[in-house]
Design an enzyme around this catalytic site. Sequence first.
Site, PDB file in Angstrom:
ATOM      1  N   ASP A  32      67.524  54.804  44.202  1.00 41.69           N
ATOM      2  CA  ASP A  32      68.090  55.614  43.118  1.00 41.69           C
ATOM      3  C   ASP A  32      69.456  55.066  42.723  1.00 41.69           C
ATOM      4  OD1 ASP A  32      67.532  58.766  42.067  1.00 41.69           O
ATOM      5  OD2 ASP A  32      69.585  58.016  41.876  1.00 41.69           O
ATOM      6  N   ILE A  33      69.744  55.066  41.444  1.00 42.27           N
ATOM      7  CA  ILE A  33      71.001  54.508  40.941  1.00 42.27           C
ATOM      8  C   ILE A  33      72.204  55.361  41.339  1.00 42.27           C
ATOM      9  CG2 ILE A  33      71.113  55.671  38.690  1.00 42.27           C
ATOM     10  CD1 ILE A  33      71.707  52.894  37.461  1.00 42.27           C
ATOM     11  N   ASN A  87      61.133  66.775  41.032  1.00 39.39           N
ATOM     12  CA  ASN A  87      61.588  67.744  40.044  1.00 39.39           C
ATOM     13  C   ASN A  87      60.628  67.690  38.859  1.00 39.39           C
ATOM     14  OD1 ASN A  87      63.861  68.329  41.652  1.00 39.39           O
ATOM     15  ND2 ASN A  87      64.970  66.586  40.790  1.00 39.39           N
ATOM     16  N   GLY A  93      64.658  70.546  36.835  1.00 39.70           N
ATOM     17  CA  GLY A  93      65.738  69.569  36.878  1.00 39.70           C
ATOM     18  C   GLY A  93      65.293  68.143  36.665  1.00 39.70           C
ATOM     19  N   SER A  95      65.000  64.795  34.912  1.00 34.53           N
ATOM     20  CA  SER A  95      65.765  64.116  33.864  1.00 34.53           C
ATOM     21  C   SER A  95      65.087  62.854  33.355  1.00 34.53           C
ATOM     22  CB  SER A  95      67.175  63.785  34.361  1.00 34.53           C
ATOM     23  OG  SER A  95      67.127  62.891  35.455  1.00 34.53           O
ATOM     24  N   HIS A 100      58.191  60.943  39.624  1.00 38.81           N
ATOM     25  CA  HIS A 100      58.870  60.237  40.720  1.00 38.81           C
ATOM     26  C   HIS A 100      59.098  61.204  41.864  1.00 38.81           C
ATOM     27  CE1 HIS A 100      61.824  61.704  37.784  1.00 38.81           C
ATOM     28  NE2 HIS A 100      62.646  61.938  38.803  1.00 38.81           N
ATOM     29  N   HIS A 102      61.472  61.768  45.022  1.00 37.11           N
ATOM     30  CA  HIS A 102      62.707  61.383  45.697  1.00 37.11           C
ATOM     31  C   HIS A 102      62.454  61.383  47.205  1.00 37.11           C
ATOM     32  CE1 HIS A 102      65.505  62.300  42.204  1.00 37.11           C
ATOM     33  NE2 HIS A 102      64.459  63.034  41.847  1.00 37.11           N
TER      34      HIS A 102
HETATM   35  P1  DGP Z   1      65.254  63.549  38.232  1.00 40.30           P
HETATM   36  O1  DGP Z   1      66.564  64.176  37.855  1.00 40.30           O
HETATM   37  O2  DGP Z   1      64.518  64.300  39.317  1.00 40.30           O
HETATM   38  O3  DGP Z   1      64.385  63.285  37.018  1.00 40.30           O
HETATM   39  O4  DGP Z   1      65.615  62.149  38.883  1.00 40.30           O
HETATM   40  C1  DGP Z   1      65.858  61.003  38.142  1.00 40.30           C
HETATM   41  C2  DGP Z   1      66.559  60.056  39.046  1.00 40.30           C
HETATM   42  O5  DGP Z   1      66.507  58.774  38.445  1.00 40.30           O
HETATM   43  C3  DGP Z   1      68.029  60.364  39.278  1.00 40.30           C
HETATM   44  O6  DGP Z   1      68.232  60.690  40.650  1.00 40.30           O
HETATM   45  C4  DGP Z   1      68.766  59.095  38.904  1.00 40.30           C
HETATM   46  C5  DGP Z   1      67.669  58.082  38.801  1.00 40.30           C
HETATM   47  N1  DGP Z   1      67.877  57.074  37.782  1.00 40.30           N
HETATM   48  C6  DGP Z   1      68.130  57.300  36.464  1.00 40.30           C
HETATM   49  N2  DGP Z   1      68.236  56.145  35.805  1.00 40.30           N
HETATM   50  C7  DGP Z   1      68.022  55.157  36.716  1.00 40.30           C
HETATM   51  C8  DGP Z   1      68.002  53.738  36.631  1.00 40.30           C
HETATM   52  O7  DGP Z   1      68.184  53.123  35.567  1.00 40.30           O
HETATM   53  N3  DGP Z   1      67.760  53.060  37.780  1.00 40.30           N
HETATM   54  C9  DGP Z   1      67.558  53.703  38.977  1.00 40.30           C
HETATM   55  N4  DGP Z   1      67.336  52.935  40.059  1.00 40.30           N
HETATM   56  N5  DGP Z   1      67.564  55.048  39.086  1.00 40.30           N
HETATM   57  C10 DGP Z   1      67.791  55.756  37.966  1.00 40.30           C
END
Ligand code: DGP
Length: 114
Positions: A32-33, A87, A93, A95, A100, A102
């Site tokens: 995760d970023i 989520n 929540g 986004s 995905h 986590h």
């Molecule tokens: P959610 O809020 O449950 O939809 O989680 C989305 C997740 O995606 C959040 O924890 C941050 C991650 N994320 C968003 N953009 C990127 C990206 O460009 N690269 C990576 N590795 N993760 C990302």
Amino acid sequence: MSNAQCLFCRIVAGEIPATKVAENADCLAFRDIGPQAPTHVLVIPKRHVGSLDALSDGALGAALLAMARDVARAEGIAADGYRVVTNTGANGGQSVAHLHFHVLGGRKLTWPPG
Ligand code: DGP
């Protein structure tokens, strides 16, 4: 099937870089970023599925959960415990509109979530 506007489809396609930790024919795991725990990995289907609510392929769901478990073991967080969460939708929540899971661990996680 992929969606050119979808961030995670673009990661699958290699158009956006990500730190991959596991991959097979159907699933991809990458860091995760914005990590919320010492280990924070996302496990996604390679084909576009918008959320858990849009998932109709049970075998794919099982494969995603198996990869989440295997990532936890490979990251060394399985013995002490970890969390797998998805989520779903606005109130959940979510986004990024690509399913995905986590995988979070490496510290004591609190419950319930906010
Ligand atoms: P959610 O809020 O449950 O939809 O989680 C989305 C997740 O995606 C959040 O924890 C941050 C991650 N994320 C968003 N953009 C990127 C990206 O460009 N690269 C990576 N590795 N993760 C990302």
